[in-house]
Design an enzyme around this catalytic site. Structure first.
Site, mmCIF file in Angstrom:
data_model
loop_
_atom_site.group_PDB
_atom_site.id
_atom_site.type_symbol
_atom_site.label_atom_id
_atom_site.label_comp_id
_atom_site.label_asym_id
_atom_site.label_seq_id
_atom_site.Cartn_x
_atom_site.Cartn_y
_atom_site.Cartn_z
ATOM 1 N N PHE A 1 1.938 -0.907 12.793
ATOM 2 C CA PHE A 1 2.456 0.096 11.910
ATOM 3 C C PHE A 1 3.496 -0.579 10.831
ATOM 4 O O PHE A 1 4.200 0.132 10.391
ATOM 5 C CB PHE A 1 3.335 1.175 12.688
ATOM 6 N N GLY B 1 -5.479 -2.967 16.019
ATOM 7 C CA GLY B 1 -5.908 -1.400 16.633
ATOM 8 C C GLY B 1 -6.849 -0.535 15.510
ATOM 9 O O GLY B 1 -7.406 0.526 15.949
ATOM 10 N N GLY C 1 -6.388 -4.639 4.316
ATOM 11 C CA GLY C 1 -7.113 -5.577 5.091
ATOM 12 C C GLY C 1 -8.599 -5.595 4.719
ATOM 13 O O GLY C 1 -9.174 -6.670 4.362
ATOM 14 N N ASN D 1 -16.772 2.616 8.741
ATOM 15 C CA ASN D 1 -17.075 3.224 9.950
ATOM 16 C C ASN D 1 -16.638 4.515 10.168
ATOM 17 O O ASN D 1 -15.324 4.825 10.408
ATOM 18 C CB ASN D 1 -16.722 2.261 10.973
ATOM 19 N N THR E 1 -14.192 4.653 13.768
ATOM 20 C CA THR E 1 -12.675 4.097 13.513
ATOM 21 C C THR E 1 -12.036 4.733 12.233
ATOM 22 O O THR E 1 -10.771 4.886 12.336
ATOM 23 C CB THR E 1 -12.806 2.542 13.384
ATOM 24 N N GLN F 1 -8.226 6.371 12.063
ATOM 25 C CA GLN F 1 -7.300 5.930 11.261
ATOM 26 C C GLN F 1 -6.619 7.186 10.603
ATOM 27 O O GLN F 1 -5.438 7.418 10.622
ATOM 28 C CB GLN F 1 -7.548 5.105 10.249
ATOM 29 N N GLY G 1 -5.542 3.041 6.168
ATOM 30 C CA GLY G 1 -4.642 2.855 7.228
ATOM 31 C C GLY G 1 -3.670 3.711 7.108
ATOM 32 O O GLY G 1 -2.814 4.150 7.960
ATOM 33 N N GLU G 2 -3.165 3.952 5.811
ATOM 34 C CA GLU G 2 -1.834 4.761 5.658
ATOM 35 C C GLU G 2 -1.924 6.119 5.028
ATOM 36 O O GLU G 2 -1.099 6.887 5.132
ATOM 37 C CB GLU G 2 -0.942 3.759 4.673
#
Lengths: 702, 331
Positions: free
Chosen positions: A235, A462, A504, A589, A592, A596, A662-663
């Site tokens: 994180f 993760g 990423g 995906n 996943t 997220q 992710g965020e």
């Protein structure tokens, strides 16, 4: 080569899942270097500011099993101008509570920890200065804020527009300090072979760690290898180097053995950063139809005396809504606190709580539905850079979300719905997060039998990167997943940026796609489309930002709809259901990605209702420094979360059309909860978290 | 963590003898609290006497319809016991509102009673705490104390302490007038649970009136015979200590309060039996107004700190709501 169905988009199971479930995926602490490992434990400062006047390690040194005690007097000198808290044990000066003042290396973890109590340290301490307020006279404007953003932005005449506005909101919002608490504590295992250092380490990007170790130990880049195949959450706290990496390497050099250092949960609250508290004044001006004429967002936050970390709290306000007159500012106080750092969506997370709460207050003041208010202020272009969007589907997210949630027909008045003793309300907020890309190198090799090896120093913290990057590679190479072997999490691999800033997959994925394209072109041009018997190796990558980044504004978007229940007797808050719809570009995906989004939004609920690092104003420490007292949402706090996304690739952002996810899930989430809380109770809580205590405060009963 | 010896005895008397001979020793039950405190350096026993196999893991009936709970009965088993759920729902509910499933499987009845406060100054050996280090001061008094006591604190002097007792189960047992059976160096005795936990007074280092070497062997719960319930308010839905909790039992005859039990958790150094409220209620009409007046009578003695004043109206609301719910149950 055979053409197969696209893997990108499919809900492929995690490639690393079976190893993690079976416990065979070795994390940093679990590595086997092939020799007995020595353990390190640290003595931490009990004061915030001052200097060590006496340090006596003799009792610890005399304990059986103790190999060495490192102190500022005897620790190896670190070279270079290491930043922040990295010059560990280099001076008797103390800058924050919890600073490492000595380190014990011993045969076992138990002996090391016991010996910590045998190190006597005395301080000449000064009164700590740890309390942030907006009326401090030492607030200053940093040169830049995080991620290269300008500190202030001023467009038009904000004060004039506010004075002339038909309706205004002027409110101050506060968010507390918060701490990253990944399940895997930060851990580093160091081993020297001559002048070469190997570090098994929990981080978000091995190359980032290498550069600090190279600097500190005066080495060549080739002399340091950082290996991090599996990381148990981060994180942001694992984005940068922290004292643990320096200490493990230092201690291993001193004792001539492999040394491991794993932080305790309590140490996570002083040694690896935190999110700054913020005090944010928002002023909005609008015409009677709800069109914004002025937006002002002034941020006060803290940094530490030994480093400047300027969270970019008001930057989302620069892109979210149209208004001719605009102002955003950031001011910092330098306090005697540990260095703050990145925590999921730094900037957007606290900033969107303030902006999206204020938008709700404006909707109430105007008598306009808060979804409609946002739609009316949708900007045709980036309102501060004046460039077009690469793609922007916020309005679609709001409309789709309203539909899925059942927003239509909502009674806008507060405290109108009850179920038993529950006061029930609903709220909405927008989400946004920048889409960026970083430089990344990549190498793809293929053997004569069609086995591909894809190498890049990406990280899976993760997030699912092991799987998603493999999917991207397989599609780009035109083969199945089983023909691709991915190698990530090792600084010996081609250099890439870390897992951070939701960059990423945009960066690594683009590098993989471009390198794969090059490899296929060469196979076609040089080998007639056949695989050469002795294989082929291609080095490639991506240079950095999208070529369209200068001419377009690139962001992910989303909308959250939340139902909140508040117990009228106790002020306890529950979130039984929520709907979030995202514009995240290409979803690589489905499985996943959903995780997220779920994780980000759940962290937002946690921020809204629970997370708060409580500092003792006199003694200067974070008091609730464990997971029993620093509350993070439990499963029981998370209700039914309806997660979906628009299927809208952003062709200008990167080779895959993805936006980085992710965020985005945490941004705006806390405001949606707070807005629903207001709708349920009629109480506007402007300082997080929304606790039962504040319910009684707002009722005037305390 | 200090080095320690680990011993097992053949029976209760053997365990008591082992500990009586070692003033720095401690009994080990489920270890869910003690082991954490040892890791933090807060508890530093030089000897652990494991008593988990020594006391009963059974719940047995008492002649009057009450129950005898073996000290080693895990919290999870006790909460699931059919007799407990039927006769003493307040106890089952209290147990299930505490900790997590994993901890409840491990934690014992005796150990639960002897949990130590979760005050952040107590659990941090670098900070002042009169409970852990007598004479060092009370860090929480002027520090972070949102979840600290509002009743019965010691607010100044060398005994200053504003800690709360963390157990939910103990609050229910206090409302139920349980009796704690102990065996010690001087033999057996039964301690009414209201005399087990103590207020800080001038010595907050002592949580209970147990003497060194005394081992809890069982807890007797006398028959109740009327409806009871436990209600806990906390800052998250699970795995959080009480801000305030209420254990309540109520018998109403002809609209009048014939019998009532009230105990509060999260408000004091010990589970707080609300005797003033009980006295104010007996013989009064079972109405919201009377319940509120009774709660006010109890909370008149409250001395909230800078940041925990919310616990007063919260406790009042919980008392009133719990009693109203019990009136509903009786209908």
């Amino acid at each position: 080569m055979t053409t197969i169905d696209r893997l990108v988009g499919a809900g492929v199971d995690r490639i690393d899942g079976p190893a993690k479930v079976r416990g065979t995926a070795a994390y940093a602490y679990e590595q086997d270097p092939g020799e007995p490992i020595a353990h390190l434990a640290v003595v931490q400062s009990t004061v915030n500011r001052g200097r060590i006047t006496r340090l006596d390690p003799s009792r610890a040194e005399a304990m059986t099993g103790v190999l060495a005690v490192l102190t500022p007097a005897n620790a190896p000198r670190l070279a270079g101008d290491l930043a922040s808290d990295l010059p560990v044990l280099q001076s008797p000066e103390v800058h924050y509570q919890g600073q490492v003042v000595a380190a014990v290396v011993a045969e076992t973890s138990e002996i090391a920890k016991a010996a910590v109590g045998g190190v006597v340290v005395e301080y000449a301490a000064e009164v700590p200065d740890v309390v942030l307020s907006a009326d401090r006279d030492d607030l200053y404007a940093p040169e830049k804020v995080m991620a290269g953003f300008d500190t202030d932005s001023v467009i038009g005449d904000v004060d004039g527009a506010l004075a002339a506005a038909a309706v205004t909101v002027d409110a101050t919002y506060e968010t507390p300090a918060q701490h990253n608490n990944p399940i895997e504590m930060h851990a580093s295992m160091a081993r020297w072979d001559g002048d070469s250092l190997t570090l098994w380490d929990a981080n978000q990007g091995p190359h980032t760690i290498v550069s600090d170790l190279v600097k500190g130990f005066a080495l060549e880049p080739g002399q340091v290898r950082v290996i991090s195949p599996y990381v148990g959450g981060a994180f942001g706290s694992k984005a940068f180097t922290h004292p643990n990496q320096m200490l493990a390497a230092m201690a291993a050099r001193v004792v001539g053995r492999t040394v491991v250092f794993e932080l305790t949960r309590q140490q996570m609250f002083s040694l690896v950063g935190h999110r700054t508290p913020t005090i944010q004044r928002i002023r909005l001006g609008a015409d009677p139809e709800g069109r914004l004429t002025a937006i002002s967002h002034e941020v006060v936050e803290h940094t530490s005396k030994i480093s400047e970390f300027a969270e970019q709290t008001a930057t989302a306000t620069r892109v979210l809504y149209a208004a001719a007159n605009r102002r955003t500012t950031h001011r910092l106080a330098r306090l005697d606190v540990p260095p703050p750092t990145i925590m999921r969506a730094p900037g957007e997370t606290p900033g969107m709580f303030a902006l999206e709460s204020a938008m709700d207050e404006l909707a109430v003041a105007l008598g306009i539905d808060p979804v409609e208010l946002r739609i009316r202020n949708e900007p045709a272009e980036d309102p501060e850079r004046h460039v077009p969007w690469s793609s922007r589907h916020l309005v679609e997210c709001l409309r789709t979300g309203a539909e899925r949630f059942g927003w239509a027909g909502r009674d806008p008045r507060p405290r109108m719905r009850t179920e038993g003793r529950w006061l029930v309300g609903t709220g909405v907020a927008a989400a946004t997060y920048p889409t960026r890309r970083r430089k990344a190198d990549c190498r793809i090799s293929v053997d004569g039998r069609g086995r591909y090896v894809v190498e890049i120093d990406g990280s899976d913290i993760g997030t699912g990167a092991w799987t998603t990057l493999s999917q991207i590679a397989a599609d780009a190479l035109g083969v199945g997943l089983d023909a691709v072997e991915l190698r990530i999490g090792d600084s010996r691999l081609p250099r890439a940026g870390g897992a951070g800033g939701s960059t990423g997959l945009a960066s690594w994925g683009s590098a993989v796609v471009l390198t794969a394209r090059d490899l296929r072109r060469r196979l076609e041009e040089q080998y007639g489309g056949q695989l050469p018997a002795d294989g082929l190796v291609v080095d490639g990558g991506v240079g950095g930002e999208s070529p369209h980044a200068k001419t377009h504004s690139m962001h992910a978007f989303g909308a959250h709809f939340v139902e909140v229940r508040v117990d009228r007797d106790t002020g306890e808050v529950r979130v039984p259901r929520a709907t979030s719809v995202y514009d995240g570009g290409t979803i690589v995906n489905a499985k996943t990605a959903r995780s997220q989004f779920l994780g980000g939004f759940s962290m937002g609920i946690s921020m809204a209702l629970h997370e708060e690092s409580q500092i003792d104003a006199r003694l200067g420490h974070y008091v609730n420094h464990d997971l029993a007292e620093y509350h993070i949402a439990t499963n029981a706090d998370i209700g039914e979360l309806d997660i979906s996304w628009l299927d809208e690739p952003d062709e200008l952002a990167n080779e895959i059309g993805l936006k980085g996810i992710g965020e985005i899930g945490i941004t705006g989430a806390a405001a949606a909860v707070a807005n629903a809380y207001w709708h349920a109770t009629g109480l506007r809580i402007r300082d997080l978290p929304i606790t039962p205590g504040k319910y009684f405060r707002e009722l005037g009963l305390t | 963590m200090r080095e320690f010896r680990y011993e097992r005895a053949d029976d209760v008397d053997g365990a008591v003898a082992l500990l009586a001979a070692d003033p720095d020793g401690a009994f080990l039950g489920g270890g869910t609290n003690l082991v954490d405190l040892m890791k933090l350096g807060v508890a530093t026993p030089d000897l652990l006497v494991d008593v988990r196999q020594l006391t009963s893991v059974e719940v047995t009936g008492l002649p009057d319809g009450g129950l005898r709970i073996g000290a080693a009965v895990p919290n999870a088993d006790l909460a699931a016991d059919r007799r407990v759920r039927e006769r003493f729902p307040v106890l089952a509910q209290a147990l299930l509102s505490g900790a997590s499933g994993q901890l409840r499987n491990r934690a014992t009845t005796g150990g639960n009673l002897l949990q130590r406060t979760r005050c952040g100054y107590f659990t941090d050996v670098t900070k002042p705490c009169n409970k852990r280090a007598p004479g060092s001061g009370c860090g929480a008094l002027e520090g972070v104390h949102r979840n600290h006591a509002i009743l019965g604190q010691t607010l100044d002097g060398p005994g200053a302490c504003v800690a709360t007792h963390p157990s939910d189960m103990a609050v229910a047992l206090v409302a139920l007038d349980a009796v704690v059976q102990v065996v010690g160096p001087d033999g057996e005795r039964g301690i009414p649970i209201r005399e087990l936990h103590r207020l800080p007074d001038d010595d907050p280092s002592r949580d209970t009136t147990l003497r060194h070497g005394e081992l809890i062997t069982a807890v007797d719960v006398p028959v109740l015979g009327f409806a009871s319930r436990y209600r806990k308010a906390r800052e998250r839905a699970s795995f959080a200590f009480a801000l305030v909790s209420v254990a309540a039992a109520l018998r109403v005859e002809d609209g009048v309060v014939a019998d009532v039990r009230l105990a509060l958790g999260g408000v004091a150094h010990a589970p707080w039996r609300a005797t003033a409220a009980e006295a104010a209620l007996r013989g009064q009409p079972a109405t919201e107004e009377a319940f509120g007046a009774a709660a006010d009578a109890e909370l008149a003695a409250a001395t909230p700190l800078r940041d925990n004043g919310f616990k007063v109206p919260l406790a009042r609301n919980l008392v009133v709501r719990s009693l109203l719910d019990l009136v509903e149950v009786a209908r």
